[in-house]
Design a protein around this motif. Sequence first.
Motif, short mmCIF file in Angstrom:
data_model
loop_
_atom_site.label_atom_id
_atom_site.label_comp_id
_atom_site.label_asym_id
_atom_site.label_seq_id
_atom_site.Cartn_x
_atom_site.Cartn_y
_atom_site.Cartn_z
N PHE A 20 17.24 6.67 48.78
CA PHE A 20 16.50 6.18 47.61
C PHE A 20 17.66 6.08 46.56
O PHE A 20 17.73 5.20 46.23
CB PHE A 20 15.19 6.54 46.98
CG PHE A 20 14.01 6.75 48.15
CD1 PHE A 20 13.21 5.64 48.03
CD2 PHE A 20 13.75 7.77 48.85
CE1 PHE A 20 12.14 5.30 48.93
CE2 PHE A 20 12.67 7.58 49.74
CZ PHE A 20 11.85 6.29 49.73
N ARG A 24 19.56 2.41 45.60
CA ARG A 24 19.67 2.10 44.29
C ARG A 24 21.24 1.95 43.82
O ARG A 24 21.34 0.95 42.88
CB ARG A 24 19.22 3.34 43.35
CG ARG A 24 18.90 3.02 41.67
CD ARG A 24 17.92 1.93 41.69
NE ARG A 24 17.87 1.45 40.28
CZ ARG A 24 18.50 0.63 39.77
NH1 ARG A 24 19.29 -0.24 40.35
NH2 ARG A 24 18.31 0.22 38.58
N ILE A 83 11.80 -2.09 50.08
CA ILE A 83 12.31 -0.78 49.13
C ILE A 83 13.40 -1.09 48.68
O ILE A 83 13.63 -0.97 47.47
CB ILE A 83 12.32 0.38 50.28
CG1 ILE A 83 11.07 0.78 50.83
CG2 ILE A 83 13.15 1.50 49.43
CD1 ILE A 83 11.36 1.98 51.79
N SER A 86 12.60 -3.60 46.02
CA SER A 86 11.72 -2.82 44.78
C SER A 86 12.89 -2.10 44.11
O SER A 86 12.57 -1.90 42.63
CB SER A 86 10.98 -1.99 45.34
OG SER A 86 11.35 -0.91 45.92
N GLU A 87 13.82 -1.41 44.35
CA GLU A 87 15.04 -0.85 43.90
C GLU A 87 15.82 -1.46 42.91
O GLU A 87 16.60 -0.99 42.21
CB GLU A 87 15.63 0.15 44.70
CG GLU A 87 14.75 1.35 45.05
CD GLU A 87 15.27 2.65 45.71
OE1 GLU A 87 16.10 3.12 45.06
OE2 GLU A 87 15.21 3.09 46.78
N LEU A 90 12.97 -0.72 40.13
CA LEU A 90 12.56 0.50 39.96
C LEU A 90 13.57 1.59 40.21
O LEU A 90 14.74 1.29 40.48
CB LEU A 90 11.44 0.82 41.10
CG LEU A 90 10.28 -0.03 41.20
CD1 LEU A 90 9.42 0.31 42.33
CD2 LEU A 90 9.53 -0.28 39.73
N ALA A 95 10.69 5.03 43.15
CA ALA A 95 10.39 4.54 44.64
C ALA A 95 10.20 5.64 45.51
O ALA A 95 9.35 5.11 46.56
CB ALA A 95 11.83 3.70 44.99
N ASN A 99 6.86 5.90 48.15
CA ASN A 99 7.13 5.97 49.19
C ASN A 99 6.25 7.06 50.00
O ASN A 99 5.95 6.99 51.26
CB ASN A 99 8.45 5.72 49.92
CG ASN A 99 8.62 5.72 51.26
OD1 ASN A 99 9.06 6.65 51.90
ND2 ASN A 99 8.29 4.48 51.91
N ALA A 151 7.72 -5.08 41.91
CA ALA A 151 8.34 -4.20 42.67
C ALA A 151 7.55 -2.92 42.91
O ALA A 151 7.83 -2.51 44.20
CB ALA A 151 9.59 -3.53 41.68
N SER A 155 7.07 -1.88 47.16
CA SER A 155 7.34 -0.68 47.65
C SER A 155 5.89 -0.07 48.25
O SER A 155 6.10 0.44 49.20
CB SER A 155 7.53 0.31 46.47
OG SER A 155 7.68 1.48 47.02
#
Length: 297
Positions: A20, A24, A83, A86-87, A90, A95, A99, A151, A155
């Motif tokens: 993650f 990001r 994912i 979404s990042e 987020l 995230a 998850n 977002a 996720s």
Amino acid sequence: MSPKDLGALLVLGALWGGSFTFIRVAAPELGPLLLMELRVLLATAVLAAGALLVAGWRSGLFRRWRGFLILGTLNAAIPFTLIAASEMRLTASLAAILNSTTPLFGALVAAIWMGERLGRGAVAGLFLGVAGVAVLVGWSPLPVDAGVLLAVAASLAASLFYGVGSVYAKLNFSGLPAPAMAIGQLGGASAVLLLPAAATIPPSLPGRAAVLSVLALALLSTAAAYLLYFRLLDSVGPTRTLTVTFLVPAFGVLFGAVFLDEHLGAGSLAGVALILASLLLVTGLLPTRSKRKGASP
């Protein structure tokens, strides 16, 4: 569980939790589609090179290529991309925590698709998980606007696709060697993502941090993690391996705080506690009173 297996479980949690942070860092520069294509393509190449000497897996792999396209779409291409998308809004920590709802969706999909019965504890766990997500998002340090809510939905949708993909794999790929499963799934995902990713190549080259994050994501959090995951399945079984679900958000939060200077508020901690408690109920690791007495759930 032996110390060696426990160490492998901790490493697996760290590798998946670190993914993650890598996403990001790299997603804003490469975009979700290209980043995930590089992730699965590089991981497929590494795993395939390592499995060349393993006899018997290639025939099963090529014979089921259509199924692997479906599995790669459900269990890798779509959730990985969701994912990453979404990042873009987020934090890596949030995230990773969202998850961790994957087993909740997995249990729900198995109940609907395969007719598996949900006991009272599992049903309570599902409702508790919903409450945990609500607390996590509603009491988040991020401003709760339409972009953040979208977002979060992306996720959670990724967790749903993981649940669908796991049930599809169980129904269609039983008995296939682990190397073929990993290579087939990731190879199918790379084929599905190839054209969409090619259409999103950025005009400028990514920076050093993004390049290193891509390499770490593909080689460590995907290729190496899959090898550890299948090793643990063979060594300690699926139930104990499933406890990695509790380690991933912990490492995700830790790495987000150390490397990205992310912070969790009281609401985030409360949401984490509720989600983890729900996982204990859904996975059966926290037995209900009826189970302790020997009654049926």
